[in-house]
Design a protein around this motif. Sequence first.
Motif, short mmCIF file in Angstrom:
data_model
loop_
_atom_site.label_atom_id
_atom_site.label_comp_id
_atom_site.label_asym_id
_atom_site.label_seq_id
_atom_site.Cartn_x
_atom_site.Cartn_y
_atom_site.Cartn_z
N ASN A 290 -28.20 -18.24 23.12
CA ASN A 290 -26.99 -17.79 22.41
C ASN A 290 -25.71 -18.32 23.04
N ASP A 291 -25.72 -19.57 23.45
CA ASP A 291 -24.54 -20.19 24.08
C ASP A 291 -24.23 -21.52 23.39
N PRO A 292 -23.63 -21.46 22.19
CA PRO A 292 -23.34 -22.71 21.47
C PRO A 292 -22.34 -23.60 22.21
N GLY A 293 -21.47 -23.01 23.02
CA GLY A 293 -20.54 -23.81 23.80
C GLY A 293 -21.26 -24.73 24.76
N LYS A 294 -22.26 -24.18 25.46
CA LYS A 294 -23.04 -25.00 26.39
C LYS A 294 -23.88 -26.02 25.63
N GLY A 295 -24.40 -25.60 24.46
CA GLY A 295 -25.17 -26.53 23.64
C GLY A 295 -24.34 -27.73 23.23
N SER A 296 -23.10 -27.48 22.85
CA SER A 296 -22.19 -28.57 22.47
C SER A 296 -21.91 -29.49 23.65
N GLU A 297 -21.65 -28.89 24.80
CA GLU A 297 -21.35 -29.67 26.01
C GLU A 297 -22.52 -30.59 26.38
N LEU A 298 -23.74 -30.06 26.31
CA LEU A 298 -24.91 -30.86 26.67
C LEU A 298 -25.17 -31.97 25.65
N ALA A 299 -24.98 -31.66 24.37
CA ALA A 299 -25.17 -32.68 23.35
C ALA A 299 -24.17 -33.83 23.53
N GLN A 300 -22.92 -33.48 23.82
CA GLN A 300 -21.92 -34.52 24.04
C GLN A 300 -22.27 -35.39 25.24
N SER A 301 -22.90 -34.79 26.24
CA SER A 301 -23.34 -35.56 27.40
C SER A 301 -24.42 -36.56 27.00
N LEU A 302 -25.35 -36.14 26.12
CA LEU A 302 -26.40 -37.05 25.67
C LEU A 302 -25.82 -38.18 24.83
N TYR A 303 -24.85 -37.85 23.99
CA TYR A 303 -24.20 -38.91 23.21
C TYR A 303 -23.50 -39.91 24.14
N SER A 304 -22.89 -39.39 25.21
CA SER A 304 -22.18 -40.28 26.14
C SER A 304 -23.15 -41.19 26.90
N GLN A 305 -24.45 -40.80 26.93
CA GLN A 305 -25.46 -41.63 27.59
C GLN A 305 -26.13 -42.61 26.62
N GLY A 306 -25.62 -42.67 25.40
CA GLY A 306 -26.12 -43.66 24.45
C GLY A 306 -26.95 -43.13 23.31
N ALA A 307 -27.21 -41.80 23.27
CA ALA A 307 -28.00 -41.25 22.18
C ALA A 307 -27.21 -41.28 20.88
N ASP A 308 -27.85 -41.72 19.81
CA ASP A 308 -27.24 -41.68 18.48
C ASP A 308 -27.61 -40.40 17.74
N ILE A 309 -28.83 -39.89 18.02
CA ILE A 309 -29.36 -38.72 17.33
C ILE A 309 -29.80 -37.70 18.37
N VAL A 310 -29.39 -36.43 18.19
CA VAL A 310 -29.82 -35.36 19.10
C VAL A 310 -30.45 -34.24 18.27
N PHE A 311 -31.64 -33.85 18.65
CA PHE A 311 -32.40 -32.77 18.01
C PHE A 311 -32.10 -31.47 18.73
#
Length: 363
Positions: free
Chosen positions: A215-236
């Motif tokens: 129940n922490d969408p803020g942390k979920g957003s932060e982690l997803a943005q980190s994956l995008y910054s590492q080159g991910a185009d798609i995050v599940f």
Amino acid sequence: MNRKMLFLSLLLSISMLFSACGGNSETTSQSSGAPEAAGEGGKKIAFITGTGGLGDKSFNDLGYEGIKQLEAEGIECDVAEPKAISEMEGLVRNFAENGSYALIVTMGGDSVDSANMVSVDYPEQPILVIDGLANNENIKSVMLSQTDTAFLVGAYAGLMEAEGNLEKSQGKNTIGIVGGMDIPIIRSLVAGYEAGARYVNPDITVLATYVGAWNDPGKGSELAQSLYSQGADIVFQAAGASGMGVLEASEKTGYYSIGYDGNQNSLYPENVIASGARGVGDMVYTTAKDTLEGNFVGGDFTVSMKDDSATSQLLTAESNVTTPEAVLNKLEKVKEFLVEAKVQIPNEPDGVDAYLKEVGTFE
């Protein structure tokens, strides 16, 4: 008001509504129709969500679809929304002590210990656990294959990365997954997702991370943005309500995401390209009906695509991102592979290499 603020406002409104109705125990009556319509003895159905609560547009809401179907038939249902795992046993026990519930439904593997402890004192109380195995003949515990669904989603992500003609791509053949908790059931999702992606796209890189909460969408957003910054185009997203942050991050960055346990495509249709879904609501509904008719059967059950090809689905409706026909055709062959599978998808990420060595790669 932008999409993010509108959705967060909706979540807040839902939370406030149930808090006001439910008191400290977060128990809410969701009844419709006379109690006698509920079956023998006027029995009711209790539904205890995971800690992400209702409004997660994911696992809990998917299970709640079964409750809404029961209510539409005049069956009285009560809902409880624990805010922490530590509240789970008390809620299960309160419903069991009440004595008027034909079935208590608990959502998530986090509830297994609580269900087992209450069952010791109330062995005649039927309990259904979704996504956890209780190893208790007094409890019906069901695992609707996470790994099959994750494999299907991973294959889709791998195909879209390779030939989906994504408008915004970093060209690194990389995708990611954000899990809710670093626990066995979510690691099995990570393993299935990676296995599916590499089955169709052997050179792809799959990044994984965990929120540590449902129940922490803020942390979920932060982690997803980190994956995008590492080159991910798609995050599940496989993180319950925390996964809402993953979807929001895809809109914020302009990249892409995949929803889970419900069609989440309409939340951010320019960025959510698909959603993985399982038959959770149907399991809640059918078990409740069976129980009300005196046909409850306890024990552990694992349902995979080999048992029912509709157990795992990939939903693309309501997304504005086009999935090429060639990708959809290949995905049908992946489904056939899963139905006919002779080798079990690994439950841990470190088993993916050996699995792929045994099954080979797509086509």
